[in-house]
Design an enzyme around this catalytic site. Structure first.
Site, PDB file in Angstrom:
ATOM      1  N   ASP A 150       0.868  -1.178   0.000  1.00 28.35           N
ATOM      2  CA  ASP A 150       0.000   0.000   0.000  1.00 28.35           C
ATOM      3  C   ASP A 150       0.914   1.239   0.000  1.00 28.35           C
ATOM      4  O   ASP A 150       2.100   1.150   0.323  1.00 28.35           O
ATOM      5  CB  ASP A 150      -0.856  -0.046   1.273  1.00 28.35           C
TER       6      ASP A 150
HETATM    7 MG   LIG Z   1      -2.978   3.151   3.378  1.00 26.08          MG
END
Ligand SMILES: [Mg+2]
Length: 228
Positions: A9
């Protein structure tokens, strides 16, 4: 070696998202004529998190919320401004601001030597591309998938399908998803059948989501990935 493919991420995992959001918000509201941008922060945060939850549910795309969050902010406050201009200003501000957490480059450098790395981010293409270029992240990642560009988002399986296809179908059994969000990164990874590592540095409380690993510093990944 337990993990040979790592899915990362971006926001709040590699990039200090809070700092870039604060700078972008200040820039946008000042240009929209606000005397004190901080007056608008609480309603904006509520509107923004509602809209991102709708993205995670697959109801809207990140591109839809670019202007919509400011249209809703204008409707809810005394602001008189153009939501499209505010959306553009915010995208500019987000791309231009925000730093990596300390030690991120060193860790990515070491991990890129022993695994294939992909970036899988729920975000607006213009914002993420500007930040990736400015922060020099391109060279560490074999694959970069941005939800705003592909029209599907974490936690749904489609964005993982696209990532696996771009990576040449790596073994799910040796793939690890790393991220701060329980609802998109961890839930998405678990549902897709890959291992998960929760980056909990900026979170409070315990997770009820059954993650495989939990870290509070990015460099804790090195022994997890190498199996040392
Ligand atoms: Mg994040």
């Amino acid at each position: 070696m337990p993990y040979t493919t790592l899915l990362f991420d971006l926001d709040h995992t590699l990039i200090d998202g809070h700092a870039s959001e604060a700078a972008a918000f200040d820039y946008t509201l000042t240009r929209a004529g606000a005397q004190d941008p901080s007056d608008y922060l609480a309603p904006y945060r509520e509107i923004n998190s509602e809209l991102w939850a709708a993205v995670e549910r697959g109801e809207i795309t990140p591109n839809d919320l670019r202007s919509e969050r400011f249209a809703q902010l204008i409707a809810a406050t005394d602001l008189e401004a153009d939501p499209d201009t505010m959306g553009d200003d915010y995208v500019h501000g987000m791309g231009a601001n925000g730093d990596l957490y300390p030690g991120t480059i060193e860790t990515l450098d070491a991990l890129a030597d022993i695994a294939d790395l992909a970036l899988v981010t729920n975000g607006i293409g213009d914002v993420q591309r500007a930040r990736i270029a400015r922060l020099g992240l391109d060279k560490y990642f074999d694959v970069i998938v941005i939800s705003g560009e592909v029209g599907v988002a974490k936690p749904g399986p489609e964005i993982f399908d696209l990532t696996f296809e771009a990576l040449g179908q790596p073994d799910k059994g040796t793939t690890l998803m790393i991220g701060d969000s329980l609802s998109s990164d961890m839930a998405g990874g678990i549902a897709y059948g890959i291992a998960t590592c929760w980056y909990a540095a900026h979170s409070t409380g315990m997770t009820v989501v059954p993650v495989d690993h939990t870290i509070t510093e990015l460099d804790e990944l090195l022994p997890i990935v190498s199996g040392a």
